[in-house]
Scaffold this active site. Structure first.
Site, short mmCIF file in Angstrom:
data_model
loop_
_atom_site.label_atom_id
_atom_site.label_comp_id
_atom_site.label_asym_id
_atom_site.label_seq_id
_atom_site.Cartn_x
_atom_site.Cartn_y
_atom_site.Cartn_z
N GLU A 229 -36.63 -60.39 45.66
CA GLU A 229 -36.01 -60.05 46.87
C GLU A 229 -36.51 -59.04 47.82
OE1 GLU A 229 -31.27 -58.82 47.85
OE2 GLU A 229 -31.95 -59.18 45.81
N ASP A 230 -37.13 -57.89 46.76
CA ASP A 230 -37.44 -56.64 47.66
C ASP A 230 -39.01 -56.51 47.74
OD1 ASP A 230 -34.78 -56.34 47.90
OD2 ASP A 230 -34.72 -54.63 46.23
#
Length: 755
Positions: free
Chosen positions: A96-97
């Site tokens: 996600e990051d």
């Protein structure tokens, strides 16, 4: 038998600012204490990968980002999870990051770890125009589906949420309340359903602390006010009980504990009492070897103290839905003050503390797989119900309401019996209709009456603990009444009644749905035939999981989905199809043609001059907030026009070679004549002192500039970071303001955002 140390203490909570290397050692020691394998290379490799991927990231607390996944992994190790789960806990944010993909994870580790990380990862392709409720609902839908495939997904998510709650102080007040409310409405009840009380108890208390701080600290003060006297009383009762149990020849582990804050608060709310009116603020827990010993101890307790009628609960014979088992009884002490006693076996205690997580140890060691699977299945019935609801309910807000209602921590349960002696667990206030649908939808749909304890009762009768319920059915029944929806209490019954009406009235609902869509598009000046092309309809079917267009019309007709949602998605699909007519090649060719054609300039109303290209919209990048006077560059995006960045913006500097071809020359119009102001952000690094915010506000007020936003974060070392948002006409004014801000006492550094 002695209690495992882990079973008898809260989850591990490392001290703030503990170095990552120390946390890693803490994690590995924890895993070694229960794991049969000496090979922990998967966990150390996951740590190294996560550390590398998150190396340039910081948490709002100022700590390196790797602290968060490490703390999540430590919580998972406290629950004695398998190596794959702990590795996924360390890696749960990398997809996600960071730039890492699921394929990368699968190649580095295995499909199991990648699948777990995918299950925890939020939906990132949501329409940015969607409201928060819709986004939350979609994330939950994905999470429930992932849970059904592998329950470890939710255990990682619970550990993730718990650590985020522990560090919630670094978030804004609005974010604190939002996360705390979501935890109390969704995640804590999920921990309860899975029987993981260690997570549930801490999550409840932390959520209460941020949602109702006055209530929380008032409770804390009153609970601690007579702490010594209360502890002396608990110790006295424990010794008294131990003496009598030992005389009976039963070996037992006996401890007393003060109930956690949310448990006390829940009693105050449900019973409409103040804390001074609640007497059983503590409980005595007795743990024995066998079920026979549980009932023998109960006899000893009831001989010693007077039991309060109606306050005995046998969760051994009738376990809770999460398979929690114990005997609960409330008795009157020698001093006339009531208190609660819980009696359970060591195995029941382990299940009560760790819940479904307790069974991963069995699976990994090649032990009782069958036992673990049976327990998992019995605990997952509620999850399969939720999965059924989400298939039938496409309205995100209604789906969220159903989930929150079903999971609510304030719900109390009643236990009733079928004529054959089967136990049905229903929400308090349930009626014979709820009971009928808990047996089977066919029983509920054909119900015409009910007997409770051999007496005919009205259908709105509220069931009581111990009632024996016999449902009367008839093949001539016309089905449920819409009035039943106002009577039933359980989410399961409401869903099945609505399901019946959807099926029975599908044609009527389709006609009504088509009329509603027609009226809506006419009011908006649109044409329904233009919007209902097969490729646009396909987007709606994918988004809301319907089989065909008729099902969509029926859903609109019965109110399951709003006509505005359908038209919005159709328009979105139409715009995307039109945007594709300007593809990458066309955009890049136009840029290339600029060098071959006489220079043509396009003047934007917002003060930017763009050389050549289509008549595309110009917007300013929020990552770096350029203002007139900054060196700028344009970036052509398909379907969104030209985005203007500062040339020192990180997002521009990090472009790939292919993306660099999309840059286009832009410049500020020196004579815009539009009096435009431009948003900008400054980050001020300061020392804490009284009057600092006043001085900052005065600098901006003196230059007639309004503050649009201000967020502050205080660190424990006396430093404060302030994020300041405001508008300026150009860089000259901005530099003047920065110069004045630098002169304020305590301000030692100022930075502009660079993406």
């Amino acid at each position: 038998m002695l209690l495992d140390k882990k079973e008898d203490r809260p989850l591990e909570r490392p001290k703030d600012n503990t170095p990552p290397e120390e946390l890693l050692q803490m994690l590995l020691e924890n895993v070694r204490s229960y794991h049969p394998s000496e090979d922990l290379s998967m966990i150390t490799k996951a740590y190294e990968v996560a550390k590398e991927q998150h190396k340039d990231q910081k948490r709002k607390s100022g700590e390196p980002y790797i602290i968060h996944p490490l703390c999540v992994a430590i919580i998972l190790a406290d629950l004695e999870m398998d190596k794959e789960t702990i590795a996924a806990g360390l890696l749960h944010d990398v997809v996600e990051d960071t730039g890492m993909t699921l394929k990368d994870l699968e190649a580095e580790f295995n499909p199991d770890v990648a699948s777990l990380v995918d299950g925890v990862t939020k939906l990132t392709q949501l329409n940015l125009n969607s409201d928060k409720v819709e986004m939350q609902a979609e994330n939950l839908r994905k999470m429930f589906v992932s849970m059904a495939k592998d329950i470890r997904v939710i255990i990682i998510k619970l550990a993730d949420r718990l650590h985020n709650l522990r560090t919630l102080e670094y978030q804004s007040p609005e974010k604190r309340k939002e996360k705390a409310r979501e935890s109390l409405e969704i995640y804590s009840p999920l921990a309860d359903r899975l029987g993981i009380s260690k997570i549930k108890i801490e999550m409840d208390d932390l959520s209460l602390k941020y949602l109702e701080p006055e209530v929380y600290y008032d409770l804390a003060d009153k609970v601690h006010f007579k702490r010594e006297a209360r502890e002396d009383r608990i110790n006295s009762i424990v010794e008294e009980v131990r003496e009598h149990i030992e005389e009976s020849g039963i070996e037992a582990n006996i401890k007393g504990r003060i109930k956690h804050f949310f448990s006390i608060y829940k009693k105050m709310v449900n019973q409409n009492k103040t804390i001074d009116q609640i007497y059983d603020l503590f409980a005595i827990r007795i743990i024995v070897e066998t079920v026979r010993d549980c009932y023998a101890v109960l006899g000893v307790i009831h001989k010693m103290y007077t039991p309060i009628p109606g306050r005995f609960k046998d969760y051994i014979a009738m376990p809770k839905p999460n398979m929690y088992q114990s005997l609960h009884t409330t008795v009157i002490g020698r001093d006339g003050v009531p208190f609660e006693i819980q009696i359970r076996t060591y195995e029941m205690h382990r299940t009560a503390e760790f819940g479904i997580a307790a069974h991963w140890k069995y699976k990994e060691q090649g032990g009782s797989n069958e036992k673990a699977t049976e327990t998992e299945m019995s605990k997952m019935k509620w999850l399969h119900e939720i999965l059924e609801w989400q298939k039938d309910e496409s309205d995100s807000k209604e789906f969220m309401n159903m989930v929150k209602s079903d999971l609510s921590l304030f719900n109390e349960n009643v236990y009733c019996f079928t004529p054959t002696g089967d136990v049905k667990n229903l929400p308090q206030g349930s009626t014979p209709i709820d009971f009928a649908y808990s047996i089977h939808s066919a029983v509920g749909n054909k119900m015409v009456g009910a007997k409770v304890n051999d007496k005919l009762v009205p259908i709105e009768y509220q069931l009581q603990n111990g009632d024996r319920v016999d449902i009367i059915t008839s093949q001539n029944s016309r089905g449920p009444s819409r009035d039943w929806l106002k009577i039933v209490k359980s989410t399961q019954a409401k869903n099945k009644i609505n399901q019946w009406f959807r099926h029975e009235q599908k044609d009527e609902n389709q006609d009504r749905g088509k009329d509603l869509l027609d009226k809506y598009v006419k009011a908006k000046g649109l044409s329904l035939p233009e919007l209902t092309k097969p490729e646009y309809i396909a987007a709606v079917l994918r988004r809301y999981s319907y089989r065909d267009w008729d099902s969509v019309l029926a859903a609109v007709g019965r109110g399951g989905i709003k006509e505005s949602q359908v038209i919005s998605k159709l328009l979105d699909a139409k715009h995307k199809a039109e945007d594709k007519s300007i593809d990458d090649k066309t955009v890049l060719k136009n840029i290339e043609d600029l060098t071959k054609k006489p220079e043509v300039i396009r003047k934007s109303k917002s003060g930017i001059i763009v050389k050549g290209i289509h008549d595309l919209a110009v917007r300013y990048a929020r990552c770096c907030n350029p203002v007139p006077g900054d060196e700028v560059v344009g970036f052509v995006t398909r379907g969104r026009g030209i985005t203007v960045h500062r040339t020192d913006c990180i997002n521009i500097m990090d472009l790939s070679e292919d993306e660099k071809a999309r840059r286009i020359e832009v410049e500020w119009d020196n004579n815009p004549g539009n009096g435009e102001s431009y948003s900008t952000e400054l980050q001020l690094f300061t020392n804490i002192r009284i009057g600092l915010i006043v001085d900052i506000s005065k600098v901006l007020a003196d230059d007639n500039i309004a503050i649009q936003g201000m967020n502050t974060h205080s660190a424990k070392n006396g430093k404060v970071t302030i994020l300041l948002s405001f508008e300026v006409p150009n860089r000259e004014v901005l530099n003047t303001i920065i110069g004045k801000l630098r002169k304020i006492q305590g301000v030692y550094e100022i930075e502009r955002g660079k993406g």
